[in-house]
Design a protein around this motif. Sequence first.
Motif, PDB file in Angstrom:
ATOM      1  N   ALA A   1      97.533  48.285  84.312  1.00 10.12           N
ATOM      2  CA  ALA A   1      97.593  49.748  84.410  1.00 10.12           C
ATOM      3  C   ALA A   1      97.676  50.348  83.017  1.00 10.12           C
ATOM      4  O   ALA A   1      98.382  49.851  82.152  1.00 10.12           O
ATOM      5  N   THR A   2      96.926  51.424  82.802  1.00 10.45           N
ATOM      6  CA  THR A   2      96.954  52.092  81.503  1.00 10.45           C
ATOM      7  C   THR A   2      97.188  53.576  81.697  1.00 10.45           C
ATOM      8  O   THR A   2      96.992  54.117  82.773  1.00 10.45           O
ATOM      9  N   ALA A   3      97.582  54.216  80.629  1.00 11.07           N
ATOM     10  CA  ALA A   3      97.811  55.662  80.659  1.00 11.07           C
ATOM     11  C   ALA A   3      96.834  56.388  79.747  1.00 11.07           C
ATOM     12  O   ALA A   3      97.058  57.512  79.346  1.00 11.07           O
ATOM     13  N   GLY A   4      95.760  55.735  79.368  1.00  8.65           N
ATOM     14  CA  GLY A   4      94.789  56.369  78.495  1.00  8.65           C
ATOM     15  C   GLY A   4      94.904  55.857  77.073  1.00  8.65           C
ATOM     16  O   GLY A   4      95.669  54.952  76.773  1.00  8.65           O
ATOM     17  N   VAL A   5      94.137  56.452  76.173  1.00 13.32           N
ATOM     18  CA  VAL A   5      94.093  56.048  74.776  1.00 13.32           C
ATOM     19  C   VAL A   5      94.439  57.244  73.912  1.00 13.32           C
ATOM     20  O   VAL A   5      93.921  58.337  74.119  1.00 13.32           O
ATOM     21  N   LYS A   6      95.316  57.048  72.957  1.00 10.43           N
ATOM     22  CA  LYS A   6      95.673  58.129  72.042  1.00 10.43           C
ATOM     23  C   LYS A   6      94.506  58.348  71.080  1.00 10.43           C
ATOM     24  O   LYS A   6      94.093  57.445  70.360  1.00 10.43           O
ATOM     25  N   ALA A   7      93.976  59.549  71.069  1.00 10.86           N
ATOM     26  CA  ALA A   7      92.794  59.847  70.260  1.00 10.86           C
ATOM     27  C   ALA A   7      93.151  60.230  68.831  1.00 10.86           C
ATOM     28  O   ALA A   7      92.487  59.834  67.893  1.00 10.86           O
ATOM     29  N   MET A   8      94.200  61.037  68.641  1.00 12.99           N
ATOM     30  CA  MET A   8      94.542  61.517  67.312  1.00 12.99           C
ATOM     31  C   MET A   8      96.046  61.702  67.216  1.00 12.99           C
ATOM     32  O   MET A   8      96.686  62.142  68.166  1.00 12.99           O
ATOM     33  N   ALA A   9      96.600  61.386  66.058  1.00 12.22           N
ATOM     34  CA  ALA A   9      98.034  61.544  65.836  1.00 12.22           C
ATOM     35  C   ALA A   9      98.276  62.837  65.067  1.00 12.22           C
ATOM     36  O   ALA A   9      97.968  62.928  63.882  1.00 12.22           O
ATOM     37  N   LEU A  10      98.794  63.860  65.749  1.00  8.78           N
ATOM     38  CA  LEU A  10      99.079  65.147  65.120  1.00  8.78           C
ATOM     39  C   LEU A  10     100.568  65.259  64.811  1.00  8.78           C
ATOM     40  O   LEU A  10     101.408  64.854  65.616  1.00  8.78           O
ATOM     41  N   ALA A  11     100.882  65.835  63.658  1.00  9.81           N
ATOM     42  CA  ALA A  11     102.275  66.124  63.314  1.00  9.81           C
ATOM     43  C   ALA A  11     102.746  67.300  64.173  1.00  9.81           C
ATOM     44  O   ALA A  11     101.923  68.062  64.697  1.00  9.81           O
ATOM     45  N   PRO A  12     104.048  67.492  64.322  1.00 15.53           N
ATOM     46  CA  PRO A  12     104.563  68.568  65.182  1.00 15.53           C
ATOM     47  C   PRO A  12     104.028  69.970  64.843  1.00 15.53           C
ATOM     48  O   PRO A  12     103.800  70.776  65.735  1.00 15.53           O
ATOM     49  N   ASP A  13     103.788  70.272  63.583  1.00  8.56           N
ATOM     50  CA  ASP A  13     103.299  71.603  63.194  1.00  8.56           C
ATOM     51  C   ASP A  13     101.782  71.690  63.118  1.00  8.56           C
ATOM     52  O   ASP A  13     101.244  72.745  62.790  1.00  8.56           O
ATOM     53  N   ASP A  14     101.066  70.604  63.389  1.00  8.34           N
ATOM     54  CA  ASP A  14      99.610  70.597  63.324  1.00  8.34           C
ATOM     55  C   ASP A  14      99.010  71.265  64.548  1.00  8.34           C
ATOM     56  O   ASP A  14      99.616  71.313  65.624  1.00  8.34           O
ATOM     57  N   ALA A  15      97.808  71.798  64.379  1.00  6.14           N
ATOM     58  CA  ALA A  15      97.053  72.383  65.482  1.00  6.14           C
ATOM     59  C   ALA A  15      95.589  72.001  65.306  1.00  6.14           C
ATOM     60  O   ALA A  15      95.127  71.770  64.185  1.00  6.14           O
ATOM     61  N   LEU A  16      94.864  71.952  66.381  1.00 10.31           N
ATOM     62  CA  LEU A  16      93.463  71.584  66.359  1.00 10.31           C
ATOM     63  C   LEU A  16      92.614  72.827  66.113  1.00 10.31           C
ATOM     64  O   LEU A  16      92.741  73.825  66.827  1.00 10.31           O
ATOM     65  N   ALA A  17      91.741  72.785  65.091  1.00 13.46           N
ATOM     66  CA  ALA A  17      90.883  73.933  64.775  1.00 13.46           C
ATOM     67  C   ALA A  17      89.500  73.782  65.389  1.00 13.46           C
ATOM     68  O   ALA A  17      88.846  74.769  65.710  1.00 13.46           O
ATOM     69  N   TYR A  18      89.022  72.542  65.548  1.00 12.08           N
ATOM     70  CA  TYR A  18      87.688  72.308  66.099  1.00 12.08           C
ATOM     71  C   TYR A  18      87.633  70.904  66.662  1.00 12.08           C
ATOM     72  O   TYR A  18      88.134  69.967  66.048  1.00 12.08           O
ATOM     73  N   ALA A  19      87.030  70.769  67.813  1.00 11.59           N
ATOM     74  CA  ALA A  19      86.789  69.459  68.404  1.00 11.59           C
ATOM     75  C   ALA A  19      85.356  69.449  68.905  1.00 11.59           C
ATOM     76  O   ALA A  19      84.961  70.303  69.691  1.00 11.59           O
ATOM     77  N   GLY A  20      84.583  68.533  68.408  1.00 12.17           N
ATOM     78  CA  GLY A  20      83.194  68.447  68.829  1.00 12.17           C
ATOM     79  C   GLY A  20      82.560  67.197  68.269  1.00 12.17           C
ATOM     80  O   GLY A  20      83.052  66.613  67.298  1.00 12.17           O
ATOM     81  N   GLN A  21      81.478  66.788  68.889  1.00 15.95           N
ATOM     82  CA  GLN A  21      80.730  65.622  68.434  1.00 15.95           C
ATOM     83  C   GLN A  21      79.823  66.042  67.288  1.00 15.95           C
ATOM     84  O   GLN A  21      78.994  66.943  67.461  1.00 15.95           O
ATOM     85  N   LEU A  22      79.974  65.422  66.130  1.00 19.65           N
ATOM     86  CA  LEU A  22      79.117  65.734  64.994  1.00 19.65           C
ATOM     87  C   LEU A  22      77.922  64.799  65.006  1.00 19.65           C
ATOM     88  O   LEU A  22      78.076  63.588  65.129  1.00 19.65           O
ATOM     89  N   SER A  23      76.741  65.366  64.876  1.00 19.07           N
ATOM     90  CA  SER A  23      75.519  64.572  64.916  1.00 19.07           C
ATOM     91  C   SER A  23      75.166  64.010  63.550  1.00 19.07           C
ATOM     92  O   SER A  23      74.328  63.128  63.446  1.00 19.07           O
ATOM     93  N   GLY A  24      75.776  64.536  62.499  1.00 18.62           N
ATOM     94  CA  GLY A  24      75.414  64.121  61.149  1.00 18.62           C
ATOM     95  C   GLY A  24      74.373  65.036  60.542  1.00 18.62           C
ATOM     96  O   GLY A  24      74.224  65.108  59.337  1.00 18.62           O
ATOM     97  N   ALA A  25      73.618  65.744  61.383  1.00 16.37           N
ATOM     98  CA  ALA A  25      72.627  66.704  60.906  1.00 16.37           C
ATOM     99  C   ALA A  25      73.232  68.090  61.042  1.00 16.37           C
ATOM    100  O   ALA A  25      73.765  68.446  62.075  1.00 16.37           O
ATOM    101  N   GLY A  26      73.181  68.852  59.985  1.00 17.48           N
ATOM    102  CA  GLY A  26      73.722  70.203  60.032  1.00 17.48           C
ATOM    103  C   GLY A  26      74.943  70.352  59.146  1.00 17.48           C
ATOM    104  O   GLY A  26      75.261  69.481  58.335  1.00 17.48           O
ATOM    105  N   GLU A  27      75.628  71.459  59.331  1.00 15.15           N
ATOM    106  CA  GLU A  27      76.760  71.812  58.479  1.00 15.15           C
ATOM    107  C   GLU A  27      77.890  72.379  59.324  1.00 15.15           C
ATOM    108  O   GLU A  27      77.691  72.702  60.490  1.00 15.15           O
TER     109      GLU A  27
END
Length: 135
Positions: free
Chosen positions: A3-29
Motif C-alpha cells: 500500500a502506498t500514499a503517493g509520491v512526494k513531488a516537491m519539498a516546500l518550506a513552510p513559507d514557500d508558495a507555488l508560482a507556476y506548475a506546468g510541463q515545460l517542453s524546452g521550446a519557448g520562454e
Amino acid sequence: GRATAGVKAMALAPDDALAYAGQLSGAGELILLSDRGYAKRVLQLDFEPQARNGKGLKAFDWKKKGANGQKIAAVLPVRTSARFVVEQAHGDRTAFQTDEVRIESRSSAGQPLVAVLMDDVVTAAYFEEAATEEP
C-alpha cells in the motif's frame, strides 16, 4: 504489492508558495515577474528537470533590502509574441508586449517593467484575450 500514499513531488518550506506548475517542453520562454515589478524572459531550456522531492531552482537574484522584490508574483509561458496585462494590488493594470521584456539568464535580477510605488505590489499577470471580430 504494498500500500502506498503517493509520491512526494516537491519539498516546500513552510513559507514557500507555488508560482507556476506546468510541463515545460524546452521550446519557448517564461516571463517571470517579481512583486516589485521587475521582469525578465528566461529560456525554458535554462530550467533543468527536477527529480522527486526536489527543492526547485533559483530563478531570480534577489537584491538586498528587496529592491527588486522578495518573491515571484507571476509566471507566463511564452511561445509567440503576445500582449499581457500586469495587475497591481491597488487596481492598476498595465499592458505589455512579450517582446518588451528582455531575455536574461535564470539567475539574473530582472529589469524594472512596472512602476510599483509605495506599498503596492504586483499581484497577477495574464495574457490579454484576443478580441474576436464579428463578420
